[in-house]
Design a protein around this motif. Structure first.
Motif, mmCIF file in Angstrom:
data_model
loop_
_atom_site.group_PDB
_atom_site.id
_atom_site.type_symbol
_atom_site.label_atom_id
_atom_site.label_comp_id
_atom_site.label_asym_id
_atom_site.label_seq_id
_atom_site.Cartn_x
_atom_site.Cartn_y
_atom_site.Cartn_z
ATOM 1 N N MET A 1 0.836 -1.190 0.000
ATOM 2 C CA MET A 1 0.000 0.000 0.000
ATOM 3 C C MET A 1 0.876 1.246 0.000
ATOM 4 O O MET A 1 1.968 1.260 0.534
ATOM 5 N N GLU A 2 0.342 2.303 -0.570
ATOM 6 C CA GLU A 2 1.033 3.589 -0.636
ATOM 7 C C GLU A 2 0.958 4.302 0.714
ATOM 8 O O GLU A 2 -0.015 4.165 1.439
ATOM 9 N N PRO A 3 1.985 5.092 1.041
ATOM 10 C CA PRO A 3 1.878 5.928 2.241
ATOM 11 C C PRO A 3 0.740 6.935 2.068
ATOM 12 O O PRO A 3 0.428 7.344 0.954
ATOM 13 N N SER A 4 0.117 7.290 3.165
ATOM 14 C CA SER A 4 -0.919 8.324 3.122
ATOM 15 C C SER A 4 -0.409 9.533 3.880
ATOM 16 O O SER A 4 0.589 9.476 4.583
ATOM 17 N N LYS A 5 -1.110 10.643 3.734
ATOM 18 C CA LYS A 5 -0.750 11.867 4.447
ATOM 19 C C LYS A 5 -1.857 12.183 5.439
ATOM 20 O O LYS A 5 -3.036 12.026 5.145
ATOM 21 N N ILE A 6 -1.417 12.629 6.625
ATOM 22 C CA ILE A 6 -2.370 13.043 7.646
ATOM 23 C C ILE A 6 -2.018 14.439 8.126
ATOM 24 O O ILE A 6 -0.873 14.865 8.041
ATOM 25 N N VAL A 7 -3.033 15.144 8.608
ATOM 26 C CA VAL A 7 -2.837 16.400 9.318
ATOM 27 C C VAL A 7 -2.825 16.031 10.799
ATOM 28 O O VAL A 7 -3.792 15.458 11.310
ATOM 29 N N ALA A 8 -1.712 16.322 11.473
ATOM 30 C CA ALA A 8 -1.579 16.018 12.894
ATOM 31 C C ALA A 8 -2.025 17.231 13.719
ATOM 32 O O ALA A 8 -1.749 18.374 13.348
ATOM 33 N N PHE A 9 -2.708 16.957 14.819
ATOM 34 C CA PHE A 9 -3.180 18.028 15.697
ATOM 35 C C PHE A 9 -3.268 17.512 17.118
ATOM 36 O O PHE A 9 -3.194 16.302 17.353
ATOM 37 N N LYS A 10 -3.422 18.440 18.057
ATOM 38 C CA LYS A 10 -3.509 18.067 19.464
ATOM 39 C C LYS A 10 -4.874 18.390 20.044
ATOM 40 O O LYS A 10 -5.484 19.395 19.708
ATOM 41 N N LEU A 11 -5.298 17.503 20.922
ATOM 42 C CA LEU A 11 -6.426 17.718 21.827
ATOM 43 C C LEU A 11 -5.869 17.397 23.199
ATOM 44 O O LEU A 11 -5.493 16.250 23.454
ATOM 45 N N GLY A 12 -5.748 18.387 24.039
ATOM 46 C CA GLY A 12 -5.077 18.172 25.320
ATOM 47 C C GLY A 12 -3.623 17.837 25.061
ATOM 48 O O GLY A 12 -2.957 18.495 24.268
ATOM 49 N N LYS A 13 -3.141 16.773 25.679
ATOM 50 C CA LYS A 13 -1.739 16.381 25.514
ATOM 51 C C LYS A 13 -1.551 15.313 24.444
ATOM 52 O O LYS A 13 -0.432 14.926 24.151
ATOM 53 N N GLU A 14 -2.646 14.814 23.876
ATOM 54 C CA GLU A 14 -2.564 13.722 22.903
ATOM 55 C C GLU A 14 -2.554 14.256 21.476
ATOM 56 O O GLU A 14 -3.146 15.294 21.182
#
Length: 143
Positions: A1-14
């Motif tokens: 499978m091909e790599p995918s792209k994600i938008v990373a973000f925080k909610l609290g410390k996670e």
């Protein structure tokens, strides 16, 4: 499978991630117009470039309670089917490539929630991947 792209973000410390395919833009939090009788996690609606866009307090929807907004708080505008809505997050960090082999599926990760696809392990970071389809089922009917 091909790599995918994600938008990373925080909610609290996670850290969480959304597939970039669904992300239209990332905006600052502006004035929202409250909608009577809306779910408790619906902050209101905004006029975004001529479109009335519902704004969801994601932390509240995930059972983490209300969040305090800061200068780093953002609204991730997503497209889902024919619908557009915004998710309030504490902070966005970056766009990351995710290789399928770096993801532990939710069923194998020790937690059981239909809202999560799994946990990505990227450069020592653990990023919880959201299952947008399940998360938005009750907000966007018939999708």
């Amino acid at each position: 499978m091909e790599p995918s792209k994600i938008v990373a973000f925080k909610l609290g410390k996670e850290e969480y991630g959304l597939d970039i395919f669904h992300v239209q833009s990332i905006e600052r939090i502006n004035h929202t117009t409250r909608v009577p009788n809306a779910s408790v996690f619906v902050k209101g609606v905004i006029n975004l470039r001529g479109n009335v866009t519902p704004i969801i307090e994601l932390s509240h929807m995930l059972g983490m309670g209300h969040t305090q907004y800061t200068d780093n708080s953002r609204v991730i505008i997503i497209n889902y089917g024919d619908s557009q809505l915004g998710l309030i997050v504490d902070e966005t960090s970056d766009v990351l490539n995710v290789n399928p082999e770096s993801i532990d599926q939710a069923a194998n990760s020790g937690f059981d929630s239909e809202y999560f696809q799994g946990i990505a392990k990227i450069d020592g970071r653990l990023i919880i991947l959201l299952n947008l389809e399940e998360l938005l089922k009750e907000l966007v009917p018939n999708k």
